[in-house]
Design a protein around this motif. Sequence first.
Motif, mmCIF file in Angstrom:
data_model
loop_
_atom_site.group_PDB
_atom_site.id
_atom_site.type_symbol
_atom_site.label_atom_id
_atom_site.label_comp_id
_atom_site.label_asym_id
_atom_site.label_seq_id
_atom_site.Cartn_x
_atom_site.Cartn_y
_atom_site.Cartn_z
ATOM 1 N N GLU A 373 0.804 -1.229 0.000
ATOM 2 C CA GLU A 373 0.000 0.000 0.000
ATOM 3 C C GLU A 373 0.837 1.280 0.000
ATOM 4 N N GLY A 374 1.965 1.275 0.699
ATOM 5 C CA GLY A 374 2.812 2.470 0.720
ATOM 6 C C GLY A 374 3.375 2.739 -0.669
ATOM 7 N N TRP A 375 3.855 1.672 -1.308
ATOM 8 C CA TRP A 375 4.360 1.812 -2.670
ATOM 9 C C TRP A 375 3.244 2.241 -3.621
ATOM 10 N N THR A 376 2.045 1.700 -3.408
ATOM 11 C CA THR A 376 0.932 2.036 -4.300
ATOM 12 C C THR A 376 0.531 3.495 -4.133
ATOM 13 N N MET A 377 0.541 4.001 -2.893
ATOM 14 C CA MET A 377 0.235 5.424 -2.697
ATOM 15 C C MET A 377 1.276 6.276 -3.425
ATOM 16 N N TYR A 378 2.534 5.830 -3.331
ATOM 17 C CA TYR A 378 3.600 6.575 -4.003
ATOM 18 C C TYR A 378 3.362 6.588 -5.526
ATOM 19 N N LEU A 379 3.089 5.412 -6.099
ATOM 20 C CA LEU A 379 2.866 5.346 -7.558
ATOM 21 C C LEU A 379 1.602 6.101 -7.948
ATOM 22 N N GLU A 380 0.543 5.961 -7.139
ATOM 23 C CA GLU A 380 -0.705 6.694 -7.420
ATOM 24 C C GLU A 380 -0.404 8.193 -7.505
ATOM 25 N N ARG A 381 0.341 8.693 -6.532
ATOM 26 C CA ARG A 381 0.608 10.146 -6.519
ATOM 27 C C ARG A 381 1.524 10.556 -7.672
ATOM 28 N N ARG A 382 2.430 9.680 -8.050
ATOM 29 C CA ARG A 382 3.275 9.985 -9.218
ATOM 30 C C ARG A 382 2.427 10.007 -10.491
ATOM 31 N N ILE A 383 1.530 9.030 -10.631
ATOM 32 C CA ILE A 383 0.676 8.957 -11.833
ATOM 33 C C ILE A 383 -0.172 10.224 -11.928
ATOM 34 N N LEU A 384 -0.835 10.560 -10.824
ATOM 35 C CA LEU A 384 -1.756 11.701 -10.852
ATOM 36 C C LEU A 384 -0.999 13.010 -11.038
ATOM 37 N N ALA A 385 0.168 13.124 -10.427
ATOM 38 C CA ALA A 385 0.955 14.354 -10.597
ATOM 39 C C ALA A 385 1.390 14.489 -12.044
ATOM 40 N N SER A 386 1.733 13.369 -12.682
ATOM 41 C CA SER A 386 2.208 13.468 -14.062
ATOM 42 C C SER A 386 1.071 13.895 -14.991
ATOM 43 N N ILE A 387 -0.157 13.596 -14.602
ATOM 44 C CA ILE A 387 -1.292 13.983 -15.443
ATOM 45 C C ILE A 387 -1.787 15.390 -15.095
ATOM 46 N N HIS A 388 -1.799 15.710 -13.800
ATOM 47 C CA HIS A 388 -2.428 16.960 -13.374
ATOM 48 C C HIS A 388 -1.472 18.094 -13.062
ATOM 49 N N GLY A 442 3.919 4.187 4.954
ATOM 50 C CA GLY A 442 4.626 3.528 3.853
ATOM 51 C C GLY A 442 4.951 4.521 2.753
ATOM 52 N N PHE A 443 3.969 5.320 2.375
ATOM 53 C CA PHE A 443 4.204 6.336 1.338
ATOM 54 C C PHE A 443 5.344 7.255 1.764
ATOM 55 N N HIS A 444 5.271 7.754 2.999
ATOM 56 C CA HIS A 444 6.272 8.721 3.440
ATOM 57 C C HIS A 444 7.656 8.099 3.498
ATOM 58 N N PHE A 445 7.732 6.815 3.760
ATOM 59 C CA PHE A 445 9.040 6.161 3.744
ATOM 60 C C PHE A 445 9.583 6.086 2.308
ATOM 61 N N VAL A 446 8.723 5.624 1.390
ATOM 62 C CA VAL A 446 9.176 5.518 -0.011
ATOM 63 C C VAL A 446 9.578 6.909 -0.525
ATOM 64 N N TRP A 447 8.756 7.895 -0.227
ATOM 65 C CA TRP A 447 9.048 9.257 -0.714
ATOM 66 C C TRP A 447 10.349 9.786 -0.090
ATOM 67 N N SER A 448 10.597 9.424 1.160
ATOM 68 C CA SER A 448 11.835 9.896 1.802
ATOM 69 C C SER A 448 13.059 9.296 1.094
ATOM 70 N N LEU A 449 12.931 8.064 0.625
ATOM 71 C CA LEU A 449 14.045 7.444 -0.110
ATOM 72 C C LEU A 449 14.238 8.149 -1.456
ATOM 73 N N ASP A 450 13.120 8.471 -2.085
ATOM 74 C CA ASP A 450 13.142 9.193 -3.362
ATOM 75 C C ASP A 450 13.880 10.538 -3.179
ATOM 76 N N ARG A 451 13.520 11.274 -2.135
ATOM 77 C CA ARG A 451 14.166 12.584 -1.924
ATOM 78 C C ARG A 451 15.635 12.429 -1.559
ATOM 79 N N LEU A 452 15.930 11.382 -0.810
ATOM 80 C CA LEU A 452 17.314 11.180 -0.362
ATOM 81 C C LEU A 452 18.268 10.951 -1.536
ATOM 82 N N VAL A 453 17.873 10.082 -2.461
ATOM 83 C CA VAL A 453 18.787 9.761 -3.568
ATOM 84 C C VAL A 453 18.552 10.673 -4.775
ATOM 85 N N GLY A 454 17.450 11.409 -4.766
ATOM 86 C CA GLY A 454 17.141 12.290 -5.905
ATOM 87 C C GLY A 454 16.243 11.573 -6.898
ATOM 88 N N ARG A 455 15.311 12.320 -7.486
ATOM 89 C CA ARG A 455 14.301 11.736 -8.365
ATOM 90 C C ARG A 455 14.910 10.958 -9.535
#
Length: 667
Positions: A373-388, A442-455
Amino acid sequence: MWGRGLLRGAKFAQLSSPSPSSPSSRSLLSAASTASSNLLSSQYQRGRWFGSSTANMAPIRDPNTLSNYDAWRTRHTTANLKIDFTDKCLRGSVILELESQTDKASKEIILDSSYVAVNSIKLNSAPSTWETKARTEPNGSPVHIAVPEGATKGEVVKVEIELATTDKCTALQWLTPAQTSNKAAPFMFSQCQAIHARSLFPCQDTPDVKSTYDFNITSPYVVVASGVPVPDETKDLGEEKLYKFQQKVPIPSYLFALSSGDIASAPVGKRSCVCTGPNELKESQWELEGDMDKFLEAAEKIVFPYRWGEYNVLVLPPSFPYGGMENPIFTFATPTIISGDKQNIDVIAHELAHSWSGNLVTSCSWEHFWLNEGWTMYLERRILASIHGGDAHFDFSAIRGWKALEEAIKEYGEDHEFTKLCISHKGIDPDDAFSTVPYEKGFHFVWSLDRLVGRENFDKFIPYYFGKWSNKSLDSYEFKNTFLEFFSAPEYSDLKDKIASIDWEGRFHSTGLPPKPEFDTSLADVCYELAEKWKSKDFTPSPSDVSSWTGNQILVFLNAVQDFEQPLTVEQSQALGKAYGLSESKNAELKAAYFHIAMRSKDTSAYQGVADLLGDVGRMKFVRPLFRGLNKVDRELALKTFEKNREFYHPICRQMVEKDLGVAAAA
Ligand code: BES
Ligand code: ZN
């Protein structure tokens, strides 16, 4: 029909290994638990070991299965089931093909079951010796099947189970024609996540085992299942038809899904159709058709091409207890997403994202549910951000998530086990541990890794991770190792110190809130500004305050008002509902958020509206908090409303509300 809840079978005398709960089996387990000091308390302590030939067997690491899947693994499942609307049951046979993991060391197959009536079990086409053992909570009644000769490692045995579901089945809801919108036919649907597949048929009901499926389903009405339809083979059998589906990608049992009723379908994209009741078809098509292809294409860009063939949505009757359920090929969805304004279809982006996170790459037990679910929230937000429109949108959604996380943690208390990312499930029913926490922590953990290493770097890790674990299940430590392994490559040597700073243990096992990130608050600020104005009793609202806003912005505003130290006065609360059209909204999210404010203000004139909404929707996200709220201000109405709608709610929802209201289950 077979006896309901009957546990039949020949007496099972010659079994050699101890039952899962016996002390002798437990004493064999301590060797496994020393594998790593980092493991969850419940993990790896239940594996049953069969001597030296088991040295390279994977241990049992799911506390919510009683199956001995360390010794046998289901590789293929054939479900030959008839949907019996008269007796409200599924009946027929299920054939499990199980591969031996030991060299003749295991002399029995243990499967999970819960309130299934088993009539007979054949082993390699011959009658077998089997027994359904006594039920224990929360995991049900294990079915033990003797394999007197055992099987060599890699050998596949066929277990054919003749069965019927019973009226205690927790995975199915049966609706009468009167409970459907066009009243033309009865309707049924399944919901197996987390551990309800075992109430359909005995199986290894763990996300750590994946099987391919053949569905051969007979019904008088259209059938939908979590496989690709095989239309040419759909056979007319007089009153009934045989519907065939195939799932060639191995899936865990919780993704097994069926629905049947007066279902019509319409195209909504290049690879997609929407299925629903004939009366709802047009509006469902309108709601989805503009976005399905966009969602799929955005997701494929982030991860890799969609591997399941079709991606369809089945919009269910209002008693469906979740927003959506990521059943492969057919996402099951609540009709509350069809709100006429395309404001609630983020649920579809979420369920689609599960096609990678959860359905291809699966958490090995409900203790590591955040990996789904954490990964899915992350992907959901990436998908929606890329569209909106980018980062501001992503952060806006993340802010909503943070808020929901804060509320969930406040409700549990910040030391509660269920506020951890990895939640011990020993003796725990996953439905009881379910909350926003694995999603947003879960989302915040995945996103923290994303920010740490860079998009840019993280975007390379995403397909690597999903590629490496496709068709497999993993735990949090395997995720950690995959991350560390990927970023140990020489081109990432400049990230070494950053990566060494990750507090994996703290992230996995600390209760309460994780470190708070910096958000881009640009889209949320206007919502907070309007909320500030409502702090003054003299503020005169106007519809134009919110007329250009998205539904989610209005929600953020409403949540801020709900959080005021002082509740709104009754007059203010009524003015709020009127000015922004909330009490009449078709958007259940907005309506529910408004009713929480009204109940906090003790606006008694709103209570009947709450009761009416509770008769219109069965989605637990709304139903449970609304009942808890109504219970606080008017227990009598809450109890009356529950009794009135008891039959409307799905069995899982009914059970949860009974717990929330402290009322006894009906006999
Ligand atoms: N897989 C879940 C639903 C679920 C979880 C069912 C656990 C049973 C046990 C689904 O993907 C989900 O998360 N649905 C959400 C959607 C939302 C986060 C957009 C829901 O139902 O609200
Ligand atoms: Zn989900």
